[in-house]
Design an enzyme around this catalytic site. Structure first.
Site, short mmCIF file in Angstrom:
data_model
loop_
_atom_site.label_atom_id
_atom_site.label_comp_id
_atom_site.label_asym_id
_atom_site.label_seq_id
_atom_site.Cartn_x
_atom_site.Cartn_y
_atom_site.Cartn_z
N GLU A 40 36.62 41.31 38.57
CA GLU A 40 37.31 40.91 39.79
C GLU A 40 37.25 39.39 39.93
OE1 GLU A 40 36.95 42.75 44.15
OE2 GLU A 40 35.57 41.08 43.84
N TYR B 291 44.15 37.27 44.86
CA TYR B 291 43.18 38.31 44.50
C TYR B 291 43.65 38.97 43.21
CZ TYR B 291 40.35 42.49 44.45
OH TYR B 291 39.48 43.48 44.05
#
Ligand code: GDP
Ligand code: MN
Length: 365
Positions: free
Chosen positions: A179, A99
Site C-alpha cells: 500500500e 491512494y
C-alpha cells in the site's frame, strides 16, 4: 509479517521506484548529523501502525529543529507503541495525494489494484465516498486512462510504470499487500512514493532471508512459545487458558467472557500434543503475571487426553501451582486422563460450560 515504513521503502528503492531522500535515526544527535545540508524534512515515527499523521507521529521540521523534534518523538509512545527509530525524509511539495495499493484478491484469485486519485489520508474515508477503484492487474493499463483524465500525460505514463514495478516487486518478495498512501503527485507532475505499508506472506519467509532477518527477535514467554511450537497470544485478563485447536480455544475464551471471566491469554497446544509440550504450555501461561486461575479445555481426537494429563502432572511435580485449576477432558482416552488427574488431586469435567463456570466461581471466591 508487516514491514515498517523504512523497510518497505528499502524494497521500493531496490525495485527502482522513486522515493524522496531518507535516513533512519535512533538518537536525536544522529538525526541532526544525518540532515546536515538539507532544508525541510519530515520526521516519521517507525511504528507498526498507520494514522501516524493524525496521532503526532509525523512532524515537519527545518534542519535546525530536527534534533529537538527527534528527541520529542524518540521519547514518545504513540498509539501504544514506543518510538525506537525515526525516518528522516526530505519534505516534498505535493500537489495531490493519491491512494494506491496492490492486494491479493482471494475471490478473484489475482492481484488487484486499488486506486483513488481524489486523494485523502484514510482509505476508509475514500471508500465511504465511493472514490476507490478496484482494477484487476491485467486490466490496469486499459482502465487507467478513464480514471486519470485530469492528470498530465507524463503522470499517467509514470503511474503505469510504478504499478508494473510494484507488481513485479510484490511477486519477487512474496508480498500479499503493498500500500502506498500517499503516492505523492509533486508540483512538477512527477510521482514519488511517500509512505509504504507492506505485508509479506509468513509462509514464504523461509525463502525471503533478507526480510526474515528484519523480524524483531522475540523474548520471554513469546520466545518459549515459538520454540515449543504452541500458538500463544498474551491478553489482559487473569484466567490462563490452554486448549487444543484454535477454534476450541477461541470458543473457550468467548464462553469464559460470557460467564464473567477474563482470559489472560490464548494458547493452542495444537493437534496431537504429547506430555512434554503440555508441560511447556503450562509453564508458559503460568509465567504470566496476574494469572489467578488456569482453565484447560481438551477435546481428545488425535490429541490423547492421557498425554495432556501426564504433562500437567509432570509440571506440578517440578513447580507448585498456587492458583485454582479446572480441567475439561473429553474424547480419546478420557477415562485414563481423568484417572491420572484424579490421583494428582485434580477433578475433571466433561462439559465445557461446567468447567468454565467452575473456574469463574473458584477465582471469585
Ligand atoms: P501515516 O499517517 O501513518 O499514513 O503517515 P504518512 O507517511 O502517510 O504521513 C501522513 C501525512 O503527512 C501524509 O498523508 C501527507 O499528507 C503528510 N506528509 C508526509 N510527508 C510529507 C511531505 O514530504 N510533504 C508534504 N507536503 N506532506 C507530507
Ligand atoms: Mn500513510
Amino acid at each position: 509479517m508487516d514491514l515498517l515504513e523504512y523497510q518497505g521503502k528499502q524494497l521500493f528503492r531496490e525495485a527502482g521506484l522513486p522515493t524522496p531522500w531518507d535516513a533512519l535515526a535512533k538518537t536525536p544527535e544522529e538525526a541532526r548529523r544525518l540532515v546536515a545540508g538539507r532544508k525541510h524534512v519530515v520526521l516519521k515515527a517507525q511504528i507498526p501502525v498507520g494514522h501516524r499523521g493524525k496521532t503526532g507521529g509525523v512532524l515537519k521540521a527545518t534542519t535546525a529543529e530536527v534534533e529537538e523534534k527527534a528527541k520529542h518523538l524518540l521519547s514518545a509512545t504513540i498509539q501504544g507503541h514506543r518510538v525506537e527509530a525515526i525516518l528522516l525524509e526530505e519534505f516534498v511539495d505535493l500537489a495531490r495525494e493519491i491512494y494506491l495499493a496492490l492486494i491479493v484478491d482471494r475471490l478473484d484469485r489475482a492481484i488487484t489494484v486499488l486506486l483513488s486519485i481524489e486523494g485523502g489520508i484514510d482509505v476508509e474515508e475514500i471508500t465511504e465516498h465511493g472514490g476507490l477503484h478496484r482494477i484487476p492487474i491485467e486490466k490496469f493499463s486499459e482502465q487507467l486512462p478513464a480514471l486519470t483524465k485530469d492528470l498530465p500525460q507524463k503522470t499517467h505514463v509514470q503511474m503505469l510504470k510504478i504499478v508494473s514495478q510494484l507488481h513485479k516487486m510484490m511477486i519477487e518478495k512474496d508480498a500479499t499487500l503493498v500500500e502506498v498512501n500517499p503516492l505523492a503527485l509533486l508540483q512538477n507532475g512527477s510521482l514519488t512514493l511517500l509512505d509504504s505499508k507492506i505485508t509479506i506472506d509468513d509462509n514464504a519467509l523461509y525463502r525471503q532471508k533478507e526480510i526474515a532477518a528484519w523480524r524483531t527477535p522475540l523474548h520471554g514467554v513469546e520466545k518459549s512459545a515459538e520454540e515449543s511450537g504452541v500458538a500463544f497470544v498474551p491478553l489482559q485478563g487473569d484466567v490462563a487458558i490452554i486448549g487444543n485447536g484454535a477454534g476450541l480455544v477461541m470458543a473457550t475464551l468467548d464462553m469464559l467472557t460470557q460467564f464473567g471471566g477474563h482470559p489472560a491469554n490464548f494458547l493452542d497446544v495444537g493437534g496431537g500434543a504429547r506430555s512434554d509440550k503440555m508441560e511447556q504450555a503450562v509453564d508458559i501461561v503460568l509465567s504470566q503475571k496476574n494469572v489467578r486461575g488456569l482453565l484447560i479445555n481438551i477435546f481428545g481426537g488425535i490429541t490423547r487426553t492421557d498425554e495432556i494429563a501426564n504433562g500437567l502432572v509432570a509440571f506440578t511435580k517440578k513447580k507448585s501451582i498456587t492458583v485454582p485449576i479446572v480441567v475439561r477432558l473429553i474424547g480419546n482416552r478420557d477415562r485414563e486422563g481423568s484417572a491420572i488427574l484424579k490421583e494428582a488431586g485434580i477433578d475433571t469435567y466433561r462439559e465445557m460450560e461446567q468447567a468454565v463456570k467452575a473456574i469463574v466461581r473458584k477465582i471469585s471466591s
